[in-house]
Design a protein around this motif. Structure first.
Motif, PDB file in Angstrom:
ATOM      1  N   LYS A  86       0.817  -1.208   0.000  1.00  0.00           N
ATOM      2  CA  LYS A  86       0.000   0.000   0.000  1.00  0.00           C
ATOM      3  C   LYS A  86       0.860   1.271   0.000  1.00  0.00           C
ATOM      4  O   LYS A  86       1.974   1.283   0.507  1.00  0.00           O
ATOM      5  CB  LYS A  86      -0.928   0.024   1.213  1.00  0.00           C
ATOM      6  N   ILE A  87       0.288   2.350  -0.569  1.00  0.00           N
ATOM      7  CA  ILE A  87       0.964   3.646  -0.584  1.00  0.00           C
ATOM      8  C   ILE A  87       1.065   4.180   0.848  1.00  0.00           C
ATOM      9  O   ILE A  87       0.109   4.120   1.621  1.00  0.00           O
ATOM     10  CB  ILE A  87       0.202   4.642  -1.482  1.00  0.00           C
ATOM     11  N   ILE A  88       2.215   4.728   1.171  1.00  0.00           N
ATOM     12  CA  ILE A  88       2.498   5.118   2.550  1.00  0.00           C
ATOM     13  C   ILE A  88       1.514   6.154   3.078  1.00  0.00           C
ATOM     14  O   ILE A  88       0.949   5.990   4.162  1.00  0.00           O
ATOM     15  CB  ILE A  88       3.953   5.609   2.662  1.00  0.00           C
ATOM     16  N   ILE A  89       1.280   7.229   2.336  1.00  0.00           N
ATOM     17  CA  ILE A  89       0.395   8.283   2.846  1.00  0.00           C
ATOM     18  C   ILE A  89      -1.014   7.745   3.055  1.00  0.00           C
ATOM     19  O   ILE A  89      -1.702   8.129   4.018  1.00  0.00           O
ATOM     20  CB  ILE A  89       0.385   9.519   1.913  1.00  0.00           C
ATOM     21  N   TYR A  94      -5.088   6.316   7.004  1.00  0.00           N
ATOM     22  CA  TYR A  94      -6.086   5.344   7.463  1.00  0.00           C
ATOM     23  C   TYR A  94      -5.919   5.047   8.952  1.00  0.00           C
ATOM     24  O   TYR A  94      -6.891   5.090   9.718  1.00  0.00           O
ATOM     25  CB  TYR A  94      -5.938   4.063   6.633  1.00  0.00           C
ATOM     26  N   PHE A  95      -4.693   4.796   9.387  1.00  0.00           N
ATOM     27  CA  PHE A  95      -4.461   4.471  10.799  1.00  0.00           C
ATOM     28  C   PHE A  95      -4.743   5.676  11.696  1.00  0.00           C
ATOM     29  O   PHE A  95      -5.271   5.525  12.808  1.00  0.00           O
ATOM     30  CB  PHE A  95      -3.035   3.980  11.000  1.00  0.00           C
ATOM     31  N   ALA A  96      -4.400   6.881  11.237  1.00  0.00           N
ATOM     32  CA  ALA A  96      -4.660   8.071  12.040  1.00  0.00           C
ATOM     33  C   ALA A  96      -6.155   8.314  12.189  1.00  0.00           C
ATOM     34  O   ALA A  96      -6.633   8.700  13.263  1.00  0.00           O
ATOM     35  CB  ALA A  96      -3.975   9.278  11.405  1.00  0.00           C
ATOM     36  N   GLU A  97      -6.909   8.070  11.121  1.00  0.00           N
ATOM     37  CA  GLU A  97      -8.365   8.233  11.192  1.00  0.00           C
ATOM     38  C   GLU A  97      -8.984   7.199  12.130  1.00  0.00           C
ATOM     39  O   GLU A  97      -9.957   7.498  12.840  1.00  0.00           O
ATOM     40  CB  GLU A  97      -8.976   8.134   9.799  1.00  0.00           C
ATOM     41  N   ARG A 126       5.186   2.851  -2.250  1.00  0.00           N
ATOM     42  CA  ARG A 126       4.732   1.662  -1.536  1.00  0.00           C
ATOM     43  C   ARG A 126       5.707   1.346  -0.411  1.00  0.00           C
ATOM     44  O   ARG A 126       6.911   1.565  -0.548  1.00  0.00           O
ATOM     45  CB  ARG A 126       4.651   0.454  -2.470  1.00  0.00           C
ATOM     46  N   LEU A 127       5.186   0.798   0.671  1.00  0.00           N
ATOM     47  CA  LEU A 127       6.026   0.521   1.829  1.00  0.00           C
ATOM     48  C   LEU A 127       7.147  -0.455   1.494  1.00  0.00           C
ATOM     49  O   LEU A 127       8.272  -0.320   1.979  1.00  0.00           O
ATOM     50  CB  LEU A 127       5.179  -0.035   2.976  1.00  0.00           C
ATOM     51  N   ASP A 128       6.875  -1.446   0.655  1.00  0.00           N
ATOM     52  CA  ASP A 128       7.879  -2.485   0.392  1.00  0.00           C
ATOM     53  C   ASP A 128       9.026  -2.002  -0.483  1.00  0.00           C
ATOM     54  O   ASP A 128       9.958  -2.762  -0.765  1.00  0.00           O
ATOM     55  CB  ASP A 128       7.236  -3.736  -0.206  1.00  0.00           C
ATOM     56  N   THR A 129       8.994  -0.742  -0.917  1.00  0.00           N
ATOM     57  CA  THR A 129      10.139  -0.188  -1.660  1.00  0.00           C
ATOM     58  C   THR A 129      11.172   0.423  -0.714  1.00  0.00           C
ATOM     59  O   THR A 129      12.234   0.839  -1.160  1.00  0.00           O
ATOM     60  CB  THR A 129       9.673   0.880  -2.667  1.00  0.00           C
ATOM     61  N   LEU A 130      10.867   0.476   0.574  1.00  0.00           N
ATOM     62  CA  LEU A 130      11.737   1.110   1.561  1.00  0.00           C
ATOM     63  C   LEU A 130      12.642   0.091   2.238  1.00  0.00           C
ATOM     64  O   LEU A 130      12.318  -1.106   2.309  1.00  0.00           O
ATOM     65  CB  LEU A 130      10.910   1.818   2.641  1.00  0.00           C
ATOM     66  N   SER A 131      13.775   0.576   2.747  1.00  0.00           N
ATOM     67  CA  SER A 131      14.653  -0.268   3.554  1.00  0.00           C
ATOM     68  C   SER A 131      13.969  -0.615   4.876  1.00  0.00           C
ATOM     69  O   SER A 131      12.975   0.007   5.273  1.00  0.00           O
ATOM     70  CB  SER A 131      15.965   0.472   3.852  1.00  0.00           C
ATOM     71  N   LYS A 132      14.519  -1.595   5.581  1.00  0.00           N
ATOM     72  CA  LYS A 132      13.944  -2.006   6.865  1.00  0.00           C
ATOM     73  C   LYS A 132      13.915  -0.849   7.861  1.00  0.00           C
ATOM     74  O   LYS A 132      12.922  -0.640   8.559  1.00  0.00           O
ATOM     75  CB  LYS A 132      14.754  -3.172   7.442  1.00  0.00           C
ATOM     76  N   GLY A 133      15.010  -0.079   7.910  1.00  0.00           N
ATOM     77  CA  GLY A 133      15.062   1.041   8.834  1.00  0.00           C
ATOM     78  C   GLY A 133      14.040   2.106   8.512  1.00  0.00           C
ATOM     79  O   GLY A 133      13.394   2.667   9.416  1.00  0.00           O
ATOM     80  N   ASN A 134      13.857   2.400   7.235  1.00  0.00           N
ATOM     81  CA  ASN A 134      12.870   3.406   6.843  1.00  0.00           C
ATOM     82  C   ASN A 134      11.447   2.907   7.056  1.00  0.00           C
ATOM     83  O   ASN A 134      10.548   3.690   7.387  1.00  0.00           O
ATOM     84  CB  ASN A 134      13.084   3.818   5.388  1.00  0.00           C
ATOM     85  N   GLN A 135      11.223   1.609   6.874  1.00  0.00           N
ATOM     86  CA  GLN A 135       9.914   1.056   7.190  1.00  0.00           C
ATOM     87  C   GLN A 135       9.598   1.225   8.677  1.00  0.00           C
ATOM     88  O   GLN A 135       8.463   1.493   9.068  1.00  0.00           O
ATOM     89  CB  GLN A 135       9.857  -0.431   6.814  1.00  0.00           C
ATOM     90  N   GLN A 136      10.625   1.090   9.491  1.00  0.00           N
ATOM     91  CA  GLN A 136      10.427   1.259  10.923  1.00  0.00           C
ATOM     92  C   GLN A 136      10.053   2.707  11.257  1.00  0.00           C
ATOM     93  O   GLN A 136       9.240   2.960  12.149  1.00  0.00           O
ATOM     94  CB  GLN A 136      11.678   0.842  11.689  1.00  0.00           C
TER      95      GLN A 136
END
Length: 299
Positions: A86-89, A94-97, A126-136
């Motif tokens: 899913k797209i990060i924004i 969604y989670f903030a709402e 998309r989240l899966d395009t990020l490194s592990k640290g950036n996903q965190q």
């Protein structure tokens, strides 16, 4: 604001997981919830967050039952729970709402945190395009975007490089300075020792130790000295078996009693080339092993 878990009991079927767990955490300070795997940390956190109820006991804020409609909780789990495709924004919004924010306020807060954490360029990725640290770091935004009163960080520094770890430290300090309750759960004792004023160590679902970390250390017998010198051989020879070499190369001298402290310090300074001499205090790692290890004290 004071958060208190009071006499929490929890069983799953025939298995008792928590037995009379009680501890307090104070706003404007960090609290460390420690224990080996299976000690009851995650169960305690889930009860605190109202994921499931305790069999008995209470979760209190300032002495009153916590009102989850008024007290916001932000949670950074050890196991990441976002959607990789899913797209990060979109998912951050969604989670903030879900936590009660309007869409406009959510996006405004998320954009602030993306910028604060150096992640703005990934806003529409998309989240899966990020490194592990950036996903965190993206996961951290889900914990902070709604400006919670209580921030729970479970192994927050896992997988972060030194630069991102320093950034997270700054964020944690900001949350503490705002008067929030920050609760750490981690096996990385150096971070707990750096941030936490108070700790609770769980063992087999029971609180083995709880209190102010400085006071806990001060309660240990002050009958050992730490000596740093460029010429340890003479001291090792003169003090014999009472003197041992520590992992970092410093010497540790066991005194016959704490009453000898001043006299031995004077002797060391007057007779040897000493860089530093001080009373030995156990590290949090030492304390953890003592209370949570296989040979730990019974509780």
């Amino acid at each position: 604001m004071i958060l208190e878990l009071k006499n929490i009991e929890k069983s799953f079927g025939e298995k008792k997981v928590l037995t009379g767990v009680s501890f307090k955490a104070e706003g404007g300070k960090a609290f460390g919830l420690l224990g080996r795997n299976g000690a009851g940390k995650t169960t305690s956190i889930r009860i605190l967050m109202d994921v499931f109820p305790a069999n008995s006991g209470e979760v209190l804020i300032d002495g009153q039952p916590i009102d989850y409609n008024k007290i916001g909780i932000g949670y950074l789990p050890e196991e990441r729970g976002l959607y990789p495709k899913k797209i990060i924004i979109d998912q951050l919004t969604y989670f903030a709402e879900l936590k009660g924010m309007s869409r406009k306020a959510a996006i405004q807060s998320i954009d602030y945190w993306l910028d604060r954490l150096g992640m703005t360029e990934y806003r529409n990725k998309r989240l899966d395009t990020l490194s592990k640290g950036n996903q965190q770091k993206i996961q951290l935004i889900t914990a902070l975007a709604h400006d919670p009163d209580i921030v729970i960080l479970d192994e927050p520094f896992s997988g972060l490089d030194p630069v991102n770890a320093m950034l997270l430290k700054d964020v944690v300090k900001e949350q503490i300075a705002k008067g929030k309750i920050v609760l750490f759960s981690s096996h990385q004792m150096s971070y707990i020792e750096e941030f936490c004023d108070s700790i609770a160590i769980l063992k087999n679902g029971v609180v083995a130790l709880h209190g102010d970390l400085h006071d806990i250390k001060r309660d240990y017998p002050r009958d050992r000295l730490v000596v740093r010198t460029e010429n340890p051989d003479a001291i090792l020879s003169d003090f014999g078996t009472a003197c041992t070499v520590m992992e970092d190369g410093a010497l540790r001298i066991q005194l016959a009693s704490a009453d000898e402290k001043k006299a031995v310090m004077t002797r060391l300074v007057e007779n040897y080339d000493i860089d530093e001499v001080k009373v030995f205090e156990p590290s949090l790692n030492d304390i953890f092993v003592e209370y949570a290890g296989d040979g730990a004290k019974e509780v």
